[in-house]
Design a protein around this motif. Structure first.
Motif, mmCIF file in Angstrom:
data_model
loop_
_atom_site.group_PDB
_atom_site.id
_atom_site.type_symbol
_atom_site.label_atom_id
_atom_site.label_comp_id
_atom_site.label_asym_id
_atom_site.label_seq_id
_atom_site.Cartn_x
_atom_site.Cartn_y
_atom_site.Cartn_z
ATOM 1 N N SER A 149 0.838 -1.203 0.000
ATOM 2 C CA SER A 149 0.000 0.000 0.000
ATOM 3 C C SER A 149 0.876 1.258 0.000
ATOM 4 C CB SER A 149 -0.951 -0.002 1.191
ATOM 5 O OG SER A 149 -0.251 0.185 2.380
ATOM 6 N N LEU A 150 1.977 1.203 0.735
ATOM 7 C CA LEU A 150 2.886 2.362 0.763
ATOM 8 C C LEU A 150 3.539 2.571 -0.606
ATOM 9 C CD1 LEU A 150 4.609 2.104 4.252
ATOM 10 C CD2 LEU A 150 2.971 3.783 3.483
ATOM 11 N N TYR A 151 3.821 1.463 -1.268
ATOM 12 C CA TYR A 151 4.404 1.573 -2.611
ATOM 13 C C TYR A 151 3.464 2.363 -3.523
ATOM 14 C CZ TYR A 151 5.257 0.104 -7.428
ATOM 15 O OH TYR A 151 5.432 0.098 -8.781
ATOM 16 N N PHE A 152 2.188 2.016 -3.502
ATOM 17 C CA PHE A 152 1.239 2.717 -4.373
ATOM 18 C C PHE A 152 1.039 4.161 -3.927
ATOM 19 C CE2 PHE A 152 -0.047 -1.640 -5.601
ATOM 20 C CZ PHE A 152 0.155 -1.489 -6.968
ATOM 21 N N LEU A 153 1.064 4.380 -2.610
ATOM 22 C CA LEU A 153 0.897 5.756 -2.115
ATOM 23 C C LEU A 153 2.062 6.636 -2.563
ATOM 24 C CD1 LEU A 153 -0.484 5.200 1.501
ATOM 25 C CD2 LEU A 153 -1.692 6.177 -0.441
ATOM 26 N N VAL A 154 3.259 6.100 -2.442
ATOM 27 C CA VAL A 154 4.439 6.875 -2.853
ATOM 28 C C VAL A 154 4.414 7.085 -4.369
ATOM 29 C CG1 VAL A 154 6.964 6.822 -3.000
ATOM 30 C CG2 VAL A 154 5.851 6.155 -0.894
ATOM 31 N N LYS A 155 3.993 6.055 -5.080
ATOM 32 C CA LYS A 155 3.909 6.161 -6.537
ATOM 33 C C LYS A 155 2.879 7.220 -6.941
ATOM 34 C CE LYS A 155 4.278 3.077 -10.425
ATOM 35 N NZ LYS A 155 4.044 1.814 -11.024
ATOM 36 N N SER A 156 1.836 7.318 -6.157
ATOM 37 C CA SER A 156 0.767 8.269 -6.490
ATOM 38 C C SER A 156 1.238 9.729 -6.364
ATOM 39 C CB SER A 156 -0.443 8.044 -5.586
ATOM 40 O OG SER A 156 -0.178 8.528 -4.289
ATOM 41 N N LEU A 157 2.358 9.943 -5.699
ATOM 42 C CA LEU A 157 2.862 11.317 -5.563
ATOM 43 C C LEU A 157 3.329 11.858 -6.915
ATOM 44 C CD1 LEU A 157 4.848 10.960 -2.215
ATOM 45 C CD2 LEU A 157 2.586 11.933 -2.550
ATOM 46 N N THR A 158 3.680 10.946 -7.817
ATOM 47 C CA THR A 158 4.062 11.379 -9.164
ATOM 48 C C THR A 158 2.988 11.031 -10.200
ATOM 49 O OG1 THR A 158 5.378 9.359 -9.211
ATOM 50 C CG2 THR A 158 6.577 11.426 -8.915
ATOM 51 N N ARG A 159 2.299 9.909 -9.975
ATOM 52 C CA ARG A 159 1.207 9.529 -10.894
ATOM 53 C C ARG A 159 -0.049 9.265 -10.066
ATOM 54 N NH1 ARG A 159 3.101 5.123 -15.119
ATOM 55 N NH2 ARG A 159 1.311 5.934 -16.243
ATOM 56 N N GLN A 160 -0.961 10.250 -10.092
ATOM 57 C CA GLN A 160 -2.107 10.248 -9.169
ATOM 58 C C GLN A 160 -3.041 9.054 -9.328
ATOM 59 O OE1 GLN A 160 -0.983 13.179 -10.438
ATOM 60 N NE2 GLN A 160 -0.274 13.941 -8.461
ATOM 61 N N LYS A 161 -2.971 8.394 -10.459
ATOM 62 C CA LYS A 161 -3.934 7.310 -10.675
ATOM 63 C C LYS A 161 -3.746 6.140 -9.689
ATOM 64 C CE LYS A 161 -1.401 4.770 -14.214
ATOM 65 N NZ LYS A 161 -1.487 4.006 -15.426
ATOM 66 N N TRP A 162 -2.586 6.094 -9.041
ATOM 67 C CA TRP A 162 -2.339 4.996 -8.105
ATOM 68 C C TRP A 162 -2.844 5.279 -6.691
ATOM 69 C CZ3 TRP A 162 -1.539 0.841 -10.586
ATOM 70 C CH2 TRP A 162 -0.805 0.847 -11.785
ATOM 71 N N LEU A 163 -3.340 6.475 -6.501
ATOM 72 C CA LEU A 163 -3.751 6.875 -5.147
ATOM 73 C C LEU A 163 -4.861 5.978 -4.595
ATOM 74 C CD1 LEU A 163 -3.278 9.027 -2.953
ATOM 75 C CD2 LEU A 163 -5.136 10.329 -3.959
ATOM 76 N N THR A 164 -5.869 5.738 -5.425
ATOM 77 C CA THR A 164 -7.001 4.919 -4.970
ATOM 78 C C THR A 164 -6.510 3.535 -4.558
ATOM 79 O OG1 THR A 164 -8.243 6.069 -6.659
ATOM 80 C CG2 THR A 164 -9.346 4.227 -5.593
ATOM 81 N N MET A 165 -5.646 2.996 -5.384
ATOM 82 C CA MET A 165 -5.099 1.669 -5.092
ATOM 83 C C MET A 165 -4.379 1.669 -3.743
ATOM 84 S SD MET A 165 -4.761 -1.336 -6.234
ATOM 85 C CE MET A 165 -4.099 -2.283 -7.562
#
Lengths: 537, 288
Positions: A149-165
């Motif tokens: 979950s942290l991986y997707f959260l950190v990824k969402s900081l550059t690509r917002q589409k991963w935030l929900t995940m």
């Protein structure tokens, strides 16, 4: 390409360290493992838990409520292997290996592939991770989902589409282990404001994701009964903590000043803070685990001692970066032991397992910066020396784990129950009544597991003191089990003792002169554990 | 000319050490006031010496003032400053030697004063483990373990194993409220590369950890000036952030917690501690 090659090697290594002789080390399934296994089997065969609750969100077990994530994830394995050690432990092993992969992905986002490989290598070989991956611990699954979950959260900081995940996975992680219920909300309370600059670009998505995440979590917060295990282990229910303060207040005539200095809330606060700090204690991390033999090996730390200088160096160097890596890791490391600090005993290696990944990343970062900055002429020598030291530490750990640990800890892993029930299984009809001692706590769950007792049959009358003609004793301290009929069992015990067609499985201390021992089950240190006896009367 | 802030620290330190000296901690029939009074004087002297030493090292008035103030209020220095305490006396002389070395650049004087240190130990701290037991070989594993025990939050903030030497069981070397400053101070100590301070701390740590009676030895007491310095560096660093209102608020909160923590310690020491030790007076009369 090179990083991927190393990653595959690390994953193979991680799998090997977790899978190799998993059936012998730890030596047997303990209470929670068999409870999880039997409930998964019960769900598979009847669609309900051992008490007959249909597809529950909380599994009642030993006056506690187990979260559903790990139990449900075991169901397919039970389907393939039946009620067995491999079915209970393999999911944990897989979660352990996946955590290595997910940590690699996360650290790649925060730093670079080199630090990521080092982090995953450390996670693959660290005693703390291996210990909890080799047995069916729910916490291990919880940590794995949290890392993802942290991986997707950190990824969402550059690509917002991963935030929900990221948010949905964070919510799902709450269904795997209790400590996440404190860590995740605390983390989000800081994560959103800290990264508001990145997150505000997709406000709607953030709001919808948070709403979805909250919706997913709500059932858990509402369903957990007040009499869960937390109420037993919480420091707030331990009267000893405030007894001295109460005594002092009495001495001070309960004056205003006394209430100010010996305030119970402050005493609890201090205890909480003390427990919290002790999770960072070098003694806890590098020398003695928490004293619970199921959580670690005596004399071997949760982390390897050689990692300490790099851990300190890594934190020191990271503090200078002031980027997202620092924020995420510091938040994680600071919040991870909070939940564990509220409970006793503390520090607690199992409840604080979420603290391990950030500490390993700090270490990997420290190691990476150190190697990069040393003079080329001594780089090779230093690297070789470090490899030898790390290798020695690892070999020492595995020697302890595979050679000495099973012997030293067999009783703590409920060794002997399997042998008892394998013996009983073939002789159930030869005796009118069979009695199993309760000295080693809750034998009923082992009976259900090893006898593969039909779940639908047990659900009709879920008692902890009896299954057909097999009766179970209780431990002296275990006097408040709502599924145990203490009164009738007292009479029954005497009746079984005086009957000629009875088989008793007792501990050596319970033996009386009239007992005819037909088999002794010894623990792995050679000490008698169970005596299987018939009465001479 | 004596700095007025140092004057305040001295007065405060003196009150903490001399107030009801004959009553707290309680004296047994075999106790004498003179050794206790001597310790208090030495402890007060250490406060003053620490100020001048820090001033010479850092050339920053505030760090010197803060160091001596923190030293004055550390629970362990107060406890040891109110009983017949050998480490308190040794510490004063060590600080004095250090001060002489830093002030006068006379090689002979410097050499003589350094040679004087072992002698000091011999006369003043006969319980120092090397003097009492001869050289003692400890395994690396035990030594490391002991060092780690000392560096645990438990030892630093929550407990004191030197009960029979006048320590308070539930109070560590530092007040818990000083923790944030302590962490910040360690960071500063490393950043500023204060090698001498780190070496001093390391030596005290080593001698204490290798004490055959560990954890009952008191050699680590000699590291208290370094601990005070670390905390002072942390507080001083926080001053830098004072331009921000948020940090002012943070500092204010920390200071309020410190005041409460310190007052709570004093209340316990003055009211409850004497009752706690009442039953053991015959066994700890040597230091009382």
């Amino acid at each position: 390409m090179r990083a991927n090659f190393f990653l595959v090697l690390v994953l193979i290594l991680a799998f090997f360290f977790r899978f190799y002789r998993f059936d012998l080390v730890p030596p047997s399934l303990y209470w929670d493992e068999v409870a999880i296994g039997y409930n998964a089997w019960s769900v598979l065969t009847t669609g309900a838990d051992e008490y007959g609750h249909k597809l529950p969100l909380l599994f009642e077990s030993f006056q506690d409520f187990k979260l559903p994530g790990f139990v449900y994830s075991i169901v397919p394995f039970i389907k393939i292997w039946g009620l067995s050690k491999i079915a209970v432990r393999l999911p944990s092993i897989i979660f352990g290996v996946l955590s290595v992969l997910f940590l690699f992905l996360l650290v790649s986002q925060l730093f670079n592939k080199k630090v990521a490989i080092l982090s995953s290598l450390l996670l693959a070989t660290t005693p703390w991770a291996i210990q909890f991956s080799r047995a069916g611990f729910e916490v291990n699954a919880g940590v794995t989902i949290t890392i993802l979950s942290l991986y997707f959260l950190v990824k969402s900081l550059t690509r917002q589409k991963w935030l929900t995940m990221g948010i949905i996975l964070s919510a799902i992680s709450l269904y795997f282990y209790y400590t996440n219920r404190i860590l995740i909300p605390l983390f989000f309370l800081c994560f959103v404001p800290f990264f508001w600059r990145n997150l505000r670009q997709s406000k709607t998505e953030l709001a919808v994701s948070l709403f979805l995440g909250t919706l997913l979590c709500l059932p858990l917060y509402f369903l957990t009964p007040s009499y869960s295990r937390f109420s037993y282990v919480s420091i707030f229910n331990d009267p000893n903590i405030i007894s001295q303060a109460a005594e002092f207040r009495k001495f001070d005539n309960n004056s205003l000043l006394a209430r100010f200095f010996h305030n119970r809330y402050l005493v609890y606060g201090k205890e909480l803070f003390k427990n919290y700090l002790l999770h960072y204690s070098s003694m806890f991390l590098f020398f003695g685990a928490d004293g619970n033999p199921r959580h670690g090996i005596a004399g071997v730390g949760l982390l390897h001692l050689w990692q300490l200088p790099f851990l300190v160096f890594g934190i020191y160097k990271l503090l200078a970066r002031k980027d997202k890596a620092l924020k995420v890791l510091i938040l994680w490391a600071l919040f991870a032991p909070v939940a564990s600090s509220v409970a006793e005993p503390s520090p607690h290696a199992l409840r604080a397992l979420l603290l391990m990944p950030p500490l390993l990343v700090f270490t990997a970062y420290g190691l990476s910066v150190f190697i990069e900055n040393i003079n080329y002429s001594i780089k090779v020598v230093t690297s070789i020396t470090l490899t030898i030291v790390a290798f020695y530490a690892m070999i020492y750990y595995f020697h302890q784990l595979f050679v000495h640990y099973p012997r030293q800890s067999s009783r703590d892993w409920a060794y002997g129950y399997k042998e008892v029930f394998m013996f009983v299984k073939n002789r159930r009809t030869d005796y009118n009544n069979i009695f199993i001692t309760g000295k080693y706590w809750r034998p009923y769950i082992f009976a259900l597991f090893y006898l593969q007792y039909p779940a639908d049959k047990y659900q009709r009358k879920p008692l902890h003191n009896r299954i057909d003609n097999i009766y179970f004793g209780h431990a002296d301290y275990d006097t408040s089990d709502p599924y145990y009929d203490y009164q009738s069992m007292q009479k029954m015990e005497d009746k079984i003792r005086n009957s000629s067609k009875s088989l008793l499985v007792i501990s050596p201390t319970e033996r009386v002169a009239e007992d005819n021992v037909i088999r002794t089950i010894i623990d792995l240190q050679g000490e008698p554990l169970f005596l299987i006896v018939t009465t001479r009367s | 000319m004596l700095d007025w802030r140092l004057g305040l620290v001295i007065i405060f330190g003196a009150i903490l050490r001399f107030w009801r000296l004959g009553l707290i901690p309680p004296m047994s029939t075999q106790s004498y006031l003179t050794p206790r009074f001597t310790s208090s004087i030495y402890s007060l002297g250490s406060i003053i010496l620490l100020y001048y030493i820090c001033k010479k090292i850092f050339r920053v008035e505030k760090i010197a003032q803060l160091s001596s103030f923190i030293f004055a209020i550390l629970p362990w220095t107060i406890e040891q400053g109110r009983i017949s305490s050998e480490p308190t006396n040794v510490l004063f002389w060590m600080l004095l030697i250090l001060f002489i070395n830093m002030t006068y650049k006379n090689r002979i004087l410097n050499l003589v004063s350094i040679l004087f240190i072992p002698l000091l130990f011999y006369f003043i701290h006969p319980n120092f483990w090397i003097l009492k037991n001869g050289f003692y070989l400890i395994t690396v594993d035990s030594l490391l373990k002991n060092i780690f025990v000392i560096l645990t939050p438990d030892f630093l903030f929550f407990k004191n194993d030197t009960f029979w030497w006048g320590g308070i069981r539930d109070v560590g070397v530092l007040h818990l409220s000083l923790l944030p400053f302590f962490i910040l101070g360690i960071y500063q100590l490393i950043v500023k590369e204060e090698i001498k301070a780190i070496i001093w701390f390391g030596i005290c740590l080593f001698f204490y950890a290798s004490n055959p009676l560990f954890p009952e030895g008191r050699e680590f007491f000699l590291a208290t000036p370094i601990i005070a310095l670390i905390v002072a560096l942390g507080i001083y660093q926080l001053f830098y952030y004072l331009y921000s209102r948020n940090w002012q608020l943070v500092l204010l909160i920390f200071l309020l917690i410190l005041v409460y923590d310190f007052a709570s310690f004093l209340h316990y020491y003055a009211v409850h501690y004497q009752l706690e030790v009442q039953g053991y007076l015959s066994r700890i009369h040597g230091v009382f």
